[in-house]
Design a protein around this motif. Structure first.
Motif, short mmCIF file in Angstrom:
data_model
loop_
_atom_site.label_atom_id
_atom_site.label_comp_id
_atom_site.label_asym_id
_atom_site.label_seq_id
_atom_site.Cartn_x
_atom_site.Cartn_y
_atom_site.Cartn_z
N ARG A 12 4.19 37.32 -22.83
CA ARG A 12 5.62 37.05 -22.92
C ARG A 12 6.31 37.40 -21.61
O ARG A 12 5.99 38.42 -20.99
N PRO A 13 7.27 36.59 -21.19
CA PRO A 13 7.99 36.92 -19.96
C PRO A 13 8.86 38.17 -20.16
O PRO A 13 9.42 38.38 -21.24
N SER A 14 8.93 38.99 -19.13
CA SER A 14 9.73 40.21 -19.20
C SER A 14 11.21 39.88 -19.09
O SER A 14 11.60 38.97 -18.35
N THR A 15 12.02 40.60 -19.80
CA THR A 15 13.47 40.43 -19.69
C THR A 15 14.07 41.48 -18.77
O THR A 15 15.28 41.54 -18.60
N ILE A 16 13.22 42.31 -18.19
CA ILE A 16 13.68 43.38 -17.30
C ILE A 16 13.61 42.90 -15.86
O ILE A 16 12.58 42.39 -15.41
N ASP A 17 14.70 43.05 -15.13
CA ASP A 17 14.73 42.71 -13.71
C ASP A 17 14.28 43.94 -12.92
O ASP A 17 15.07 44.79 -12.55
N TRP A 18 12.95 44.06 -12.71
CA TRP A 18 12.39 45.24 -12.08
C TRP A 18 12.85 45.42 -10.64
O TRP A 18 12.95 46.55 -10.15
N THR A 19 13.16 44.35 -9.94
CA THR A 19 13.69 44.46 -8.58
C THR A 19 15.00 45.22 -8.60
O THR A 19 15.22 46.13 -7.80
N ARG A 20 15.84 44.87 -9.56
CA ARG A 20 17.13 45.55 -9.69
C ARG A 20 16.95 47.01 -10.15
O ARG A 20 17.62 47.91 -9.65
N VAL A 21 16.05 47.23 -11.11
CA VAL A 21 15.79 48.58 -11.59
C VAL A 21 15.28 49.47 -10.46
O VAL A 21 15.77 50.58 -10.25
N ASN A 22 14.32 48.98 -9.72
CA ASN A 22 13.73 49.78 -8.63
C ASN A 22 14.69 50.00 -7.47
O ASN A 22 14.53 50.96 -6.72
#
Length: 109
Positions: A12-22
């Motif tokens: 399933r595609p992630s709904t979390i924007d890890w670039t933004r989180v990091n």
């Protein structure tokens, strides 16, 4: 209740924007807490959040985990809400918030 296999979950595609989180800094988190009204210890809650305690003490996740005597992965799970904080953890957070030097003294071998 529909169940999914681990393979299906991973696909399933992630709904979390890890670039933004990091890219989120502690200053961003502090600003957001002020905007949300969740800065510092919140009256009526059992304990301040793990992230609030860590920022209050100006420690890294690695350093606060060492002070609390837990693996850094455990501290991260607490901060990110992956696990529910049991009463012992809530007590530890209150003591870290109010008396960090007492915890430092107690953790000396």
């Amino acid at each position: 209740m529909a169940r999914m296999t681990l393979t299906e979950i991973k696909a399933r595609p992630s709904t979390i924007d890890w670039t933004r989180v990091n890219a989120t800094t502690d200053d961003d988190i502090d600003r957001q807490a002020r905007e949300d009204g969740t800065e510092g210890e919140i009256p009526g809650l059992a304990a301040p959040s793990p992230a609030t305690v860590r920022r209050h003490l100006k420690l890294t996740q690695k350093d606060i985990a060492a002070l609390a005597g837990v693996p850094v992965a455990t501290w991260r799970n607490w901060e990110q809400g992956r696990v529910r904080l049991d009463p012992a953890v809530q007590t530890l957070l209150r003591v870290l918030w109010r008396e960090p030097d007492a915890v430092r003294r107690a953790m000396v071998a």
